[in-house]
Design an enzyme around this catalytic site. Structure first.
Site, short mmCIF file in Angstrom:
data_model
loop_
_atom_site.label_atom_id
_atom_site.label_comp_id
_atom_site.label_asym_id
_atom_site.label_seq_id
_atom_site.Cartn_x
_atom_site.Cartn_y
_atom_site.Cartn_z
N HIS A 234 1.43 23.64 -8.03
CA HIS A 234 1.57 23.71 -6.56
C HIS A 234 2.72 23.28 -5.92
CE1 HIS A 234 -3.12 23.55 -6.55
NE2 HIS A 234 -2.79 24.74 -6.72
N GLU A 264 -0.81 34.32 -11.04
CA GLU A 264 0.35 33.27 -11.28
C GLU A 264 0.91 33.64 -12.92
OE1 GLU A 264 -1.99 29.71 -11.03
OE2 GLU A 264 -2.29 30.09 -8.98
N GLU A 360 -6.94 30.16 -15.88
CA GLU A 360 -5.56 29.82 -15.74
C GLU A 360 -5.31 28.74 -16.44
OE1 GLU A 360 -5.08 28.30 -11.65
OE2 GLU A 360 -6.91 28.83 -11.14
#
Length: 405
Positions: A234, A264, A360
């Protein structure tokens, strides 16, 4: 005229109701499910104060800017409480009715809560969102009323998506793919991170506008990082310029009526070293296996344990920085989280039809070591009622696709 002469509560029902992404039947279903829970647990009314629960049960996404907002639901009515600064927009977006409190007295919000909960003996609230200060003021406004936590129960309601929600989330994933394509198009040595992010965000906003006759366009964003800035999932966009050979990370986040989706990917500018390629391929292998493990009946913790072993065998487990995925729905980087569905070692939730989760995996190799940087791939998967699993992310990943010349 003094403040004592001014109205404490008003109805600024300016204009007609606006259709959000969901049908009235879908919004009725959500409120009906809540009311069934209330009846079964002797809860007379609920006061929601979080963005995610107000958004989920009413369709109104508020912007607090230091003000309080609420949504009161009892067995007969559902009413959002908003500040005068928002005019009639909360009324137009709320599935239910709306009341506006004015600024003439500092306790007008609590006066609104009191007016909407008359006779309630047990009030459902969100303990995970109600601050100590707000709890003190709520208890003063409603003396003798028992506060009952509904935050966990409503989280579980949100984890199971309806067909309409899944269709909406799928649109978000499609938009994220378009944002990813814009990132690839904008990448070049010497281009600053913020210019790449701007190109992606603009592409996604325009795509959302094309897909919806009416949409509130707020909060869609892109994080694009290069080099050392890829070490965190982030990390904010900076003005750093891309260099040839840089490891890159794209993070595209469409926000459509409060629903967040994500894409992502790991990329490289022009070339990647042998060690970068080795690490990237390991992470892609973990990602592929993770996609296979997401299925009905699987436990979140078991998925994490198996993927940990893959990293351990590659001597990379020490570089894993967070869990392997999470639930999707009404959430954002500043509100909401269906924390019961996270692919971590401490979560024993069993995946079931109606859930939407990401895969992820990420590793972060510290600066100064061969192959330094952060590696992360991210897809969104839907578990359907027939127990099939659909990957709604269409963007490619891996060295054969994302070394950008």
């Amino acid at each position: 005229m003094t403040s004592g002469d001014m109205a404490r509560l008003v109805e600024w029902h300016n204009g007609e109701k606006v259709s959000g992404p969901f049908s009235n039947a879908e919004m009725d279903r959500r409120q009906s499910t809540l009311r069934q829970h209330m009846a079964a647990n002797d809860i007379d009314a609920c006061l929601f104060t979080s963005i995610h629960n107000i958004g989920y049960f009413s369709g109104f996404i508020y912007c607090s800017f230091g003000r309080r907002y609420g949504f009161v639901v009892d067995q007969a009515k559902a009413t959002s409480i908003s500040a005068g600064i928002d005019g009639g927009q909360p009324h137009r977006m709320t599935h239910g009715t709306n009341i506006t409190y004015t600024d003439w007295r500092k306790d007008n919000f609590w006066h609104a809560v009191d007016s909407l909960t008359k006779g309630a003996k047990r009030l459902g609230v969100e303990f995970d969102h109600l601050s100590v200060d707000n709890k003190t003021q709520l208890e003063a406004a409603l003396p003798g009323v028992e506060l009952v936590d509904v935050s966990t129960d409503t989280m579980w309601m949100r984890t199971i998506k309806s067909a309409e929600e899944i269709d909406h989330i799928r649109i978000g994933a499609n938009v994220a793919d378009i944002g990813g394509a814009a990132v690839v198009e904008a990448i070049a040595a010497g281009v600053p991170e913020h210019e790449v992010a701007l190109a992606s965000t603009q592409a996604m906003v325009r795509e959302i506008a094309d897909r919806f006759e009416f949409a509130e366009l707020m909060d869609t964003w892109t994080w694009f990082q290069s080099g050392i800035n890829t070490d965190g999932a982030h990390n904010p966009v900076t003005t750093k310029k891309i260099e040839a050979g840089d490891i890159l990370s794209l993070n595209c986040f469409p926000m459509i009526f409060g629903y967040y989706t994500a894409l992502e990917r790991t990329l490289f500018c022009q070339s990647a070293s042998d060690e970068h390629l080795r690490l990237w391929n390991v992470n892609c292998d973990v990602h592929r296996r993770g996609l296979e493990l997401i299925k009905p009946g699987a436990r979140c913790m078991d998925i994490a344990t198996e993927l940990n072993e893959m990293y351990r065998q590659a001597d990379l487990l020490q570089y894993r920085s967070f869990g392997y995925g999470h639930s999707f729905g009404v959430l954002s980087h500043y509100y909401g989280r269906e924390a019961g569905v996270e692919l971590r070692e401490d979560i024993d939730t069993v995946l079931q039809p109606g859930m939407v989760v990401s895969m992820e995996p990420m590793i972060m190799v510290p600066e100064g070591q061969p192959g330094a940087g952060g590696y992360r791939e991210h897809d969104i998967l839907v578990i359907h009622e027939d127990n099939s699993v659909e990957n709604i992310t269409g963007f490619p990943f891996g060295p054969e696709h994302l070394i950008v010349e």
